[in-house]
Design a protein around this motif. Sequence first.
Motif, PDB file in Angstrom:
ATOM      1  N   LEU A   1      15.612 -23.403 -49.726  1.00 18.02           N
ATOM      2  CA  LEU A   1      16.805 -23.913 -49.039  1.00 18.02           C
ATOM      3  C   LEU A   1      16.547 -24.143 -47.551  1.00 18.02           C
ATOM      4  N   LYS A   2      15.768 -23.295 -46.932  1.00 17.39           N
ATOM      5  CA  LYS A   2      15.409 -23.515 -45.529  1.00 17.39           C
ATOM      6  C   LYS A   2      14.552 -24.770 -45.388  1.00 17.39           C
ATOM      7  N   ALA A   3      13.665 -24.968 -46.352  1.00 19.64           N
ATOM      8  CA  ALA A   3      12.785 -26.130 -46.290  1.00 19.64           C
ATOM      9  C   ALA A   3      13.553 -27.430 -46.489  1.00 19.64           C
ATOM     10  N   ILE A   4      14.484 -27.453 -47.452  1.00 23.96           N
ATOM     11  CA  ILE A   4      15.246 -28.682 -47.679  1.00 23.96           C
ATOM     12  C   ILE A   4      16.184 -28.962 -46.511  1.00 23.96           C
ATOM     13  N   ALA A   5      16.666 -27.917 -45.846  1.00 21.09           N
ATOM     14  CA  ALA A   5      17.507 -28.128 -44.665  1.00 21.09           C
ATOM     15  C   ALA A   5      16.724 -28.795 -43.539  1.00 21.09           C
ATOM     16  N   ALA A   6      15.436 -28.475 -43.456  1.00 18.86           N
ATOM     17  CA  ALA A   6      14.587 -29.037 -42.400  1.00 18.86           C
ATOM     18  C   ALA A   6      13.974 -30.375 -42.795  1.00 18.86           C
ATOM     19  N   ASN A   7      13.994 -30.691 -44.094  1.00 14.58           N
ATOM     20  CA  ASN A   7      13.341 -31.911 -44.587  1.00 14.58           C
ATOM     21  C   ASN A   7      14.234 -32.599 -45.608  1.00 14.58           C
ATOM     22  N   ASN A   8      15.453 -32.905 -45.194  1.00 12.94           N
ATOM     23  CA  ASN A   8      16.438 -33.401 -46.148  1.00 12.94           C
ATOM     24  C   ASN A   8      16.291 -34.912 -46.328  1.00 12.94           C
ATOM     25  N   ASN A   9      15.269 -35.270 -47.110  1.00 12.18           N
ATOM     26  CA  ASN A   9      15.040 -36.668 -47.430  1.00 12.18           C
ATOM     27  C   ASN A   9      14.402 -36.768 -48.814  1.00 12.18           C
ATOM     28  N   ARG A  10      14.523 -37.919 -49.420  1.00 12.52           N
ATOM     29  CA  ARG A  10      14.100 -38.079 -50.812  1.00 12.52           C
ATOM     30  C   ARG A  10      12.592 -37.951 -50.994  1.00 12.52           C
TER      31      ARG A  10
ATOM     32  N   PRO B   1      20.740 -36.564 -48.265  1.00 13.48           N
ATOM     33  CA  PRO B   1      21.003 -36.736 -49.706  1.00 13.48           C
ATOM     34  C   PRO B   1      21.163 -35.445 -50.498  1.00 13.48           C
ATOM     35  N   TYR B   2      20.755 -34.292 -49.943  1.00 18.03           N
ATOM     36  CA  TYR B   2      20.756 -33.070 -50.744  1.00 18.03           C
ATOM     37  C   TYR B   2      21.560 -31.959 -50.074  1.00 18.03           C
ATOM     38  N   LYS B   3      22.096 -31.107 -50.899  1.00 17.00           N
ATOM     39  CA  LYS B   3      22.806 -29.938 -50.392  1.00 17.00           C
ATOM     40  C   LYS B   3      21.815 -28.946 -49.788  1.00 17.00           C
ATOM     41  N   ARG B   4      22.362 -27.988 -49.070  1.00 16.34           N
ATOM     42  CA  ARG B   4      21.544 -26.951 -48.443  1.00 16.34           C
ATOM     43  C   ARG B   4      21.859 -25.581 -49.032  1.00 16.34           C
ATOM     44  N   HIS B   5      22.469 -25.588 -50.200  1.00 15.37           N
ATOM     45  CA  HIS B   5      22.893 -24.339 -50.825  1.00 15.37           C
ATOM     46  C   HIS B   5      22.850 -24.470 -52.334  1.00 15.37           C
ATOM     47  N   PHE B   6      22.876 -23.329 -52.997  1.00 14.34           N
ATOM     48  CA  PHE B   6      23.138 -23.249 -54.428  1.00 14.34           C
ATOM     49  C   PHE B   6      24.490 -22.554 -54.588  1.00 14.34           C
TER      50      PHE B   6
END
Length: 232
Positions: free
Chosen positions: A10-19, A78-83
């Motif tokens: 989740l930390k990684a997708i928050a920092a790299n929120n792209n497809r 495009p993506y959430k930052r949580h589950f």
Amino acid sequence: MNTTLIYDFLKAIAANNNRQWFQEHKNEYQTARQEFETEATQLIRQIASFDPTVAHLSVKDCVYRFNRDTRFSPDKSPYKRHFCVYISAHGKKSLHGGYYVHIEPGQCILAVGTYWLPTNILTACRNEIMANEEEWLRCVENPDFLHLFGSPDSATWEDAQGFGMTHLKTCPVGFPRDYAYLRYLRQKDYCCWRRVDDDFFAQPDWMQRAIEIFKVAKPMMDFINSVVDDYE
């Protein structure tokens, strides 16, 4: 729960929120999501032990897509930052209240109830509160509820705990302005929440601790659901 696995993703997708990044790290997403869904499946079973109305649910009935709906949002990531998992007997898209678990670094939340109720149902809930005042107060003014969630108007969604995410500034139309418990009529939702530390979900007893919180809020939710269900 392996929170390290989940939080790292989740930390990684928050920092790299792209497809492109997501596609390159899809295996990490799938591993983290599987860990979360395994725990969520067990949570559904545990909740069903005291609330049989959710016993028929599967995890697919209760978790949301990871892709964000960006159509009406200025944030186009495009993506959430949580589950999260929302365990409601009538399904995650219904107005019927349920139990909510939100896992996000620095923003972990347990919540119970319902929100975004349409005006006609809110009016019916307000009438029910006035008609069954003593029962309602037993639900929301007992020491355990007040300790965990507080009273309406005492907090905002960003605070550690609260009851009611949004409120009218004045008395709702058609209701007495001098009503002793007007604070409950001014609510625009009947959701209570409590924020927890990130390490909450790493503890071996996290599920039982969450369930104890859910049990305190259940009478309030049942009261409101008894009204909502007449409209679904």
